[in-house]
Design a protein around this motif. Sequence first.
Motif, mmCIF file in Angstrom:
data_model
loop_
_atom_site.group_PDB
_atom_site.id
_atom_site.type_symbol
_atom_site.label_atom_id
_atom_site.label_comp_id
_atom_site.label_asym_id
_atom_site.label_seq_id
_atom_site.Cartn_x
_atom_site.Cartn_y
_atom_site.Cartn_z
ATOM 1 N N ALA A 164 0.887 -1.178 -0.050
ATOM 2 C CA ALA A 164 -0.118 -0.082 0.064
ATOM 3 C C ALA A 164 0.878 1.308 0.017
ATOM 4 C CB ALA A 164 -0.884 -0.288 1.230
ATOM 5 N N SER A 165 1.929 1.279 0.755
ATOM 6 C CA SER A 165 2.751 2.494 0.807
ATOM 7 C C SER A 165 3.288 2.965 -0.538
ATOM 8 C CB SER A 165 3.824 2.562 1.886
ATOM 9 O OG SER A 165 3.159 2.279 3.098
ATOM 10 N N ILE A 166 3.751 1.912 -1.048
ATOM 11 C CA ILE A 166 4.274 2.120 -2.259
ATOM 12 C C ILE A 166 3.225 2.350 -3.443
ATOM 13 C CG2 ILE A 166 5.690 1.118 -4.318
ATOM 14 C CD1 ILE A 166 7.200 -0.509 -2.436
ATOM 15 N N ASP A 208 4.634 -9.470 4.510
ATOM 16 C CA ASP A 208 4.933 -9.107 5.997
ATOM 17 C C ASP A 208 6.198 -8.262 6.204
ATOM 18 O OD1 ASP A 208 2.490 -10.369 6.559
ATOM 19 O OD2 ASP A 208 3.385 -12.329 7.116
ATOM 20 N N PHE A 209 7.320 -8.826 5.643
ATOM 21 C CA PHE A 209 8.544 -7.747 5.890
ATOM 22 C C PHE A 209 8.401 -6.356 5.332
ATOM 23 C CE2 PHE A 209 10.897 -12.130 6.106
ATOM 24 C CZ PHE A 209 11.124 -11.986 7.482
ATOM 25 N N TYR A 210 7.611 -6.548 4.031
ATOM 26 C CA TYR A 210 7.491 -5.042 3.564
ATOM 27 C C TYR A 210 6.441 -4.408 4.597
ATOM 28 C CZ TYR A 210 4.999 -1.372 1.490
ATOM 29 O OH TYR A 210 4.282 -0.064 1.048
ATOM 30 N N LYS A 211 5.616 -4.696 5.290
ATOM 31 C CA LYS A 211 4.627 -3.894 6.036
ATOM 32 C C LYS A 211 5.331 -3.266 7.030
ATOM 33 C CE LYS A 211 1.437 -7.181 7.110
ATOM 34 N NZ LYS A 211 0.431 -7.667 7.639
ATOM 35 N N ASP A 233 14.780 -5.385 2.300
ATOM 36 C CA ASP A 233 15.812 -6.247 1.839
ATOM 37 C C ASP A 233 15.394 -7.616 2.025
ATOM 38 O OD1 ASP A 233 17.497 -4.638 1.016
ATOM 39 O OD2 ASP A 233 18.850 -4.525 2.695
ATOM 40 N N ARG A 234 14.619 -7.988 3.239
ATOM 41 C CA ARG A 234 14.152 -9.401 3.738
ATOM 42 C C ARG A 234 12.950 -9.631 2.892
ATOM 43 N NH1 ARG A 234 13.961 -10.122 10.034
ATOM 44 N NH2 ARG A 234 13.917 -12.404 9.318
ATOM 45 N N SER A 235 12.191 -8.429 2.490
ATOM 46 C CA SER A 235 10.977 -8.586 1.927
ATOM 47 C C SER A 235 11.344 -9.140 0.371
ATOM 48 C CB SER A 235 10.084 -7.363 1.818
ATOM 49 O OG SER A 235 9.147 -7.264 0.881
ATOM 50 N N LEU A 267 8.465 -7.392 -6.213
ATOM 51 C CA LEU A 267 9.937 -7.447 -6.360
ATOM 52 C C LEU A 267 10.128 -6.070 -6.982
ATOM 53 C CD1 LEU A 267 12.608 -8.173 -5.534
ATOM 54 C CD2 LEU A 267 12.579 -9.759 -7.562
ATOM 55 N N GLY A 268 9.731 -6.081 -8.164
ATOM 56 C CA GLY A 268 10.117 -4.916 -9.167
ATOM 57 C C GLY A 268 9.550 -3.749 -8.611
ATOM 58 N N SER A 269 8.485 -3.563 -8.047
ATOM 59 C CA SER A 269 7.960 -2.360 -7.403
ATOM 60 C C SER A 269 8.597 -1.923 -6.280
ATOM 61 C CB SER A 269 6.431 -2.475 -6.895
ATOM 62 O OG SER A 269 5.686 -2.920 -8.043
ATOM 63 N N ILE A 270 9.165 -2.834 -5.460
ATOM 64 C CA ILE A 270 10.067 -2.291 -4.350
ATOM 65 C C ILE A 270 11.355 -1.939 -5.006
ATOM 66 C CG2 ILE A 270 11.153 -3.041 -2.252
ATOM 67 C CD1 ILE A 270 9.106 -5.157 -1.805
#
Length: 282
Positions: A6-8, A36-39, A44-46, A67-70
Amino acid sequence: MKKLLASILLMLCTGLAVFAEPVSNEAKLEYNRGYDFYKIGQYDRSMASFRRAIEIDPNYIDAYYNLGSILEYLHQDDAALAVFKQIIVRKPDDFEALYKAGNLSIKLGQNDKAKSYLELIPATSSMYSKAQALIATIPAPVLKEPETQISAQEDETHSSNINHTNGMYNNIPSPTGITTDTQGNVYIASFSDNMIYKVTPDGRQMIYIKDSKINGPIAMVSDVKGNIYVSNYNSNNVVKITSSGVISILINNVERPYGMNITDGMLFVSSQGSNSVLRYKL
């Protein structure tokens, strides 16, 4: 359950892939860990979890997209583009991925490639208007005037119009086979992208063929009628592309076809899988 980063999403004004495709439970588990790691901001872990999900299921489109969006959010544009290109290879009608690839290519200064991605988005897609708006921001290429004129005799000798100066064609992933036509166009196979690129005599580069029938292209050869033949290493076949761009399977069941040559109306294809060379009358 659909899961968006959501943030991205808010910061980039773009959604993440949430396609409902069957995947293994192990891949889903890694995907959920990545979310979950993204939240909690552990990008990096995400990304590591999304990559593991992809290793388990190489066709997990959602994992590629997130992955591409991060990577894009972290301004790692080269790496992000490579990920979205993997989506396009697996799902050529993923118009959001094509838009992303176009946008990232512009950021990287690859305007010709950006246009080639964006022009693949059809008018029937909801992404079409955005793609056209993005194309409108791409500056027209500046063409240099020729420094010298070619005499009539030289023009006859070089009727193909191929640029006879030293140089390089850049930004073609995993280039393999090369062939030309009588108009001076160069055709280059991209093994990793499952595409055929076309480079015009004035240096304009574009996607010539993007079709499911192109799968692991290795060699290419042309005949006197302007047809192009491609050996598909991954599909164990040889396809024919007419001068008008129509593609069809010419020869099936060639085990890992590799090199090709045409002589006196005969097509020769080397088969790595059977340690033999096939000949085929055109």
